[in-house]
Design a protein around this motif. Sequence first.
Motif, short mmCIF file in Angstrom:
data_model
loop_
_atom_site.label_atom_id
_atom_site.label_comp_id
_atom_site.label_asym_id
_atom_site.label_seq_id
_atom_site.Cartn_x
_atom_site.Cartn_y
_atom_site.Cartn_z
N PRO A 7 -29.94 26.41 -1.37
CA PRO A 7 -29.45 25.30 -0.90
C PRO A 7 -30.37 25.04 0.12
O PRO A 7 -30.67 23.19 -0.28
CB PRO A 7 -27.92 26.02 0.04
CG PRO A 7 -27.58 26.96 -0.94
CD PRO A 7 -29.15 27.88 -0.93
N ASN A 28 -25.81 26.43 -4.15
CA ASN A 28 -26.46 25.37 -4.90
C ASN A 28 -25.45 24.13 -5.49
O ASN A 28 -25.42 22.85 -5.38
CB ASN A 28 -27.38 25.73 -6.44
CG ASN A 28 -28.36 26.72 -5.29
OD1 ASN A 28 -28.73 26.69 -4.55
ND2 ASN A 28 -29.30 27.09 -6.35
N ILE A 80 -24.09 22.20 -3.09
CA ILE A 80 -25.73 21.14 -2.95
C ILE A 80 -25.26 19.99 -3.30
O ILE A 80 -25.35 19.14 -3.19
CB ILE A 80 -26.37 21.98 -2.37
CG1 ILE A 80 -27.04 22.70 -1.17
CG2 ILE A 80 -27.17 20.81 -1.61
CD1 ILE A 80 -26.02 22.17 0.30
#
Length: 316
Positions: free
Chosen positions: A60, A140, A143
């Motif tokens: 991230p 991820n 994000i």
Amino acid sequence: MAGFNLTPSDPSTFILMGIPGLEAAHIWISIPFAMFYFIGLLGNFTLLFVIGKEQTLQKPMYLLLCMLALTDIGTSTSVVPKALCIFWFNLKSITVGGCLTQSFFLHTVSATRSAVLVTMAFDRYVAICNPLRYATILTNAQIAKLGLVGLTRAVLCILPLPLLLHRQPFCGNHIIPHTYCEHIAVAKISCGDITFNRIYGLVIAFVLTGLDLTLIALSYGLIIRAVFRISSKQAHQKALNTCTAHICVILISYTAGLFTILNHRFGQGTVPHVHIILANLYLLIPPMLNPIIYGVKNKEFRDIVGKYIWVIIWGH
């Protein structure tokens, strides 16, 4: 040159004057402009390349750095190539559609960058205040979703600006005393009533910036509270060190941005060419410094970049 054959009265084009009053120095001014631009491109593309190649960096925090790098590339690239064409080749003309597109793209990318900075502050908050839940709160995928929300917000807020400009009458004056199509600079040459353009542009600037700065301040307020609850001074230092780079980037981005917004609308006493140079530096300096700041402060990233440089120089 094509720029010489177009007159300010051509209804399909605007004329970007560059930096009025400093035309004789355009070539010299272009040197730092080009240098800052290419250093920024090199730094940001290096960041994207290294993070894309290294599996260990695909997490991230580094995904956010990639988003910031993309917005930095977009911000400077939306302005600098045209400015260099003005400085080097005197190609001052730009179609009305091209001008409105440049204005929309520039302001959208700038608003998206602000959203990315907020997300980075939230990332630091979770990393310091909820470290055990970090991997579950910020994946991820999460994000990427936050990045998409930031981009959508920017598009919806900025889209009315070029639409408002498109409806304005420009009569015979198509000369813009600037290097790029900043919204209010274009609005000022209209012969119509631009009161709503001014109000909407100012409200959007302060609502987006104010909201984002409030969220960033809230994140860091909670971070500081959590840090002072830690008894170890070494832990204090380690926690705060993880935020240093982000704080530097925030100060560079928001200080210059707010100065440019306020000066464009209220700085009637400012010498025009000073304002225009500062407005360009605001779009050049952060994209150049951001990858350097993160490269210097982040040891993991710095070591991997050093490894790639070693391979390029020595071949192994």
